[in-house]
Motif scaffolding. Structure first.
Motif, PDB file in Angstrom:
ATOM      1  N   GLU A 209       0.847  -1.291  -0.106  1.00  0.00           N
ATOM      2  CA  GLU A 209       0.091   0.039   0.093  1.00  0.00           C
ATOM      3  C   GLU A 209       0.877   1.058  -0.083  1.00  0.00           C
ATOM      4  O   GLU A 209       0.363   2.462  -0.176  1.00  0.00           O
ATOM      5  N   SER A 210       2.218   1.201   0.541  1.00  0.00           N
ATOM      6  CA  SER A 210       2.840   2.375   0.769  1.00  0.00           C
ATOM      7  C   SER A 210       4.011   2.301   0.197  1.00  0.00           C
ATOM      8  O   SER A 210       4.641   1.258  -0.035  1.00  0.00           O
ATOM      9  N   ASP A 211       4.871   3.372  -0.141  1.00  0.00           N
ATOM     10  CA  ASP A 211       6.445   3.340  -0.540  1.00  0.00           C
ATOM     11  C   ASP A 211       7.300   2.725   0.281  1.00  0.00           C
ATOM     12  O   ASP A 211       7.912   1.846  -0.059  1.00  0.00           O
ATOM     13  N   ASP A 212       6.819   2.774   1.741  1.00  0.00           N
ATOM     14  CA  ASP A 212       7.764   1.713   2.602  1.00  0.00           C
ATOM     15  C   ASP A 212       7.714   0.313   2.323  1.00  0.00           C
ATOM     16  O   ASP A 212       8.214  -0.527   2.545  1.00  0.00           O
TER      17      ASP A 212
END
Length: 172
Positions: free
Chosen positions: A148-151
């Motif tokens: 879901e996220s860049d991380d």
């Protein structure tokens, strides 16, 4: 088969299989108080105690991800950065970084908190591989991973590289 490909491929194609789960859906935050029984003669926590807490936290995360029993296959790396002392609070955070067909990598970050000063700092990190077990105690498929996220994407790519290295070392 689509199910065996990394979830990143699903996202690039704009569709996500129902069996895939988000990273956030299985994250674990666990807190421990360092008691005298956890410490050595220097008043700092035993590394093995931290290791045990890491394994428990990661196991909960892996089981939460696949809704099955899991077993620790390996601890890829465990780095102790700073000591933790009696009376301090230890916060462990675990996330699934990568999934393959029957296994997954779980990353755990350990932070310590000095309750007298309120200071918190990073004390250890570890990467563990877990295998999901089916009804006969044999490895079974795990859900894919929705990033879901860049991380999430960064951790996935780093974990993928670590897995490749583990597999290379296994064949030697």
């Amino acid at each position: 088969m689509w199910r065996h490909r990394p979830a990143l491929c699903f996202l690039e194609r704009g569709c996500i299989l129902a069996a895939s789960k988000t990273v956030s859906s299985s994250q674990v935050v666990m807190t421990q108080l360092v008691l005298p029984s956890h410490t050595n003669s220097l008043g700092s926590v035993f590394g093995g105690t931290i290791m045990s807490w890491i394994d428990i936290c990661a196991a909960i995360c892996s089981q939460r991800h696949c809704n099955k029993e899991t077993v620790t296959a390996s601890i890829d790396r465990l780095d102790f950065v700073a000591p933790v002392y009696k009376g301090w609070v230890v916060n462990l955070k675990a996330s699934v970084n990568y999934t393959s067909r029957t296994s997954m990598e779980v990353g755990v970050r350990v932070d310590a908190e000095n309750p007298k000063t309120g200071e918190t700092f990073h004390t250890a990190s570890a990467y563990l591989t877990f295998v999901a077990l089916g009804s006969m105690g044999k490895p079974t498929e795990v859900p894919g991973l929705v990033l879901e996220s860049d991380d999430d994407k960064r951790r996935f790519e780093q974990a993928k590289k670590r897995r490749e290295i583990r597999l290379q070392n296994k064949t030697r």
